[in-house]
Design an enzyme around this catalytic site. Structure first.
Site, short mmCIF file in Angstrom:
data_model
loop_
_atom_site.label_atom_id
_atom_site.label_comp_id
_atom_site.label_asym_id
_atom_site.label_seq_id
_atom_site.Cartn_x
_atom_site.Cartn_y
_atom_site.Cartn_z
N CYS A 73 37.72 -23.13 1.16
CA CYS A 73 37.54 -22.18 2.26
C CYS A 73 37.32 -22.88 3.60
O CYS A 73 37.56 -22.28 4.65
CB CYS A 73 36.37 -21.24 1.96
SG CYS A 73 34.81 -22.08 1.60
N GLU A 98 30.83 -14.63 1.43
CA GLU A 98 31.33 -15.96 1.77
C GLU A 98 32.84 -15.90 1.68
O GLU A 98 33.41 -15.98 0.60
CB GLU A 98 30.75 -17.01 0.81
CG GLU A 98 29.24 -17.21 0.94
CD GLU A 98 28.83 -17.82 2.26
OE1 GLU A 98 29.70 -18.42 2.95
OE2 GLU A 98 27.66 -17.69 2.64
#
Length: 491
Positions: free
Chosen positions: A260, A225
């Site tokens: 993110c 991720e």
């Protein structure tokens, strides 16, 4: 009483040997079958939920210590999401664990088949510092639900949360199967030398490559991720007030850009840019005041190296005259004010690195469709956003933009929808989780075919004859008429 220095010296070192012993212990627990039962999985998920419910004050304090994270952000973006994830797993666990019926064909007749989800074994979760509760515990929920033994390595860059997680996991969870290992690069390196059944890493691409290289030595599958430069395409055919509020909230109201999926840059037309900029500035002052460096609603930057990196982006000579709002910084408190940059050169640092902070470039184009070409000229982002009321533009954005996730007329909100997979593509990562996708990420889908002893066709065995070949061809083609012809000897 031992001095603090003596205590530090006498603390056990976590090295490759300690990691190997840890792996043997957890492997033994898994092989014994302890983690596979519904009862164990359910009990650990309930304990995890109780852990978060009992400790919300401690969690908020740790998040404030590490990031000066406002309590509302701490609760909504971390605590509430973990509670929701736990509750969903508990509600759906029996269904997720059930075998899925699968169809068979004439070639295996008579038979039945199913797909059985089974735990992978012993898995490693390496988490990040920006959402140190959410990004640590959410993957662990999936690993437990799937029936694995699991090691969590929290980020050393969020020391208060790392310490708290080690303490709480030790108190609430089964430590024969679920462990927390604290530390920095040496400890992570020791863990990566072991043969895991899966590694789940959240962080940046540089470390992601190190994790993947270590995993490759043991053919260990990974979920990465990562991040990337998530674009926001803003059309003129929109509700400007709502759009500006959502962008400001999603950029600076989500850990001050340290997310993110935070908007990394905006693309809009040259004609529309001035009104959009005015609205963004208005909302920044409304949300964070005239002196945002002293706003209690803005998180600080994670650590000094991160501050220096962001300051370096701002101090790039190519940005001279391009900063149109903000730019102030406070090194002692690790804060940079919300900053807007207009038309930074494409070769500037700010347009080539993931920002991961309170800086927001705006790129202008002649017509809005040019923005899609601009996005596609760059690496695939973790998220891509578009604000428009034009149906063809929505459809073109969804069909032409390859990203981990896409949101129309909002930002970051897809993270809260547990029926959607969350993950990257290309440079922004691989694999996905959230909801059942977390269970799937830590499961192996085992194919099982059941047959009895009735219906054993002699045609499959030697000696091979033209008649047997005709029959097997008909069977493999699934042609009932061909089977009948072959059985009656017709060519």
């Amino acid at each position: 009483m031992a001095s603090e220095e003596e205590t530090k010296t006498s603390s056990p070192v976590f090295d490759a040997e300690a990691a190997s012993c840890l792996m043997k212990e957890l492997r033994g627990t898994f092989i014994a079958g302890k983690t596979k039962s519904f009862e164990w999985r359910s009990s650990q998920l309930k304990s995890l939920l109780k852990m978060v419910e009992d400790s919300d004050k401690q969690i908020c304090d740790a998040l404030f210590s590490d990031l000066s994270k406002p309590e509302m952000e701490a609760y909504i973006h971390e605590i509430a999401m973990i509670k929701s994830s736990c509750k969903l797993a508990l509600k759906k666990l029996k269904d997720w664990m059930k075998a899925e019926k699968a169809k068979t064909n004439l070639g295996s007749f008579p038979s039945s088949a199913e797909i059985v989800p089974e735990p992978l074994g012993v898995v490693l979760v390496i988490s990040a510092w920006n959402y140190p509760l959410l990004l640590s515990v959410d993957p662990v929920i999936g690993a437990i639900a799937a029936g694995n033994a699991v090691v969590l390595k929290p980020s050393e860059l969020a020391p208060a949360m790392s310490s708290l997680l080690a303490k709480l996991f030790g108190k609430y969870l089964d430590n024969s199967a679920i462990k927390v290992i604290e530390g920095a690069v040496p400890e992570t390196t020791a863990l990566l030398e072991q043969k895991w059944d899966k590694i789940f890493y959240t962080g940046n691409g540089r470390v992601g490559r190190i994790v993947m290289a270590a995993a490759a030595k043991n053919l260990t599958p990974v979920v990465l991720e990562l991040g990337g430069k998530s674009p926001v395409l803003v059309d003129s055919n929109i509700d400007l007030a709502v759009t500006a509020r959502r962008i400001v909230s999603g950029k600076w109201g989500c850990n001050n850009g340290q997310a993110c999926v935070a908007p990394d840059y905006i693309i809009t037309t040259k004609k529309y840019a001035p009104v959009l900029i005015d609205s963004l500035k208005h909302n920044l002052v409304k949300f964070f005041g005239e002196d945002p460096l002293n706003s209690p609603d803005l998180s600080r930057l994670g650590h000094s190296n991160h501050f220096a990196r962001l300051k370096n982006l701002l101090d790039d000579d190519k940005l001279a005259g391009k900063i149109i709002h903000g730019g102030q910084s406070d090194k002692s408190n690790l804060k940079i004010a919300p900053t807007i940059v207009l038309d930074a050169p494409e070769d500037s640092l700010i347009m080539n690195e993931e920002i991961f902070g309170p800086l927001l470039p705006i790129v202008t184009v002649e017509k809005i469709e040019d923005g899609i070409e601009f996005i596609n000229s760059r690496p695939k982002p973790l998220a891509a956003y578009v604000f428009t009321n034009t149906k063809p533009l929505k459809e073109e954005f969804v069909s032409k933009i390859s990203a981990g996730g896409v949101v129309i007329n909002d930002v970051t909100l897809h993270l809260m929808v547990d029926t959607l997979p969350f993950g990257g593509i290309g440079d922004s990562g691989m694999g996905a989780y959230h909801g059942k996708f977390s269970f799937d990420a830590f499961s192996h889908k085992k194919a099982v075919l059941y047959r009895g002893f009735f219906g054993d066709a002699p045609a499959r065995y030697p000696p091979y004859t033209p008649g047997k070949l005709r029959l097997l061809k008909a069977l493999l083609d699934g042609s009932l008429f061909g089977i009948i012809r072959a059985l009656f000897g017709f060519s």
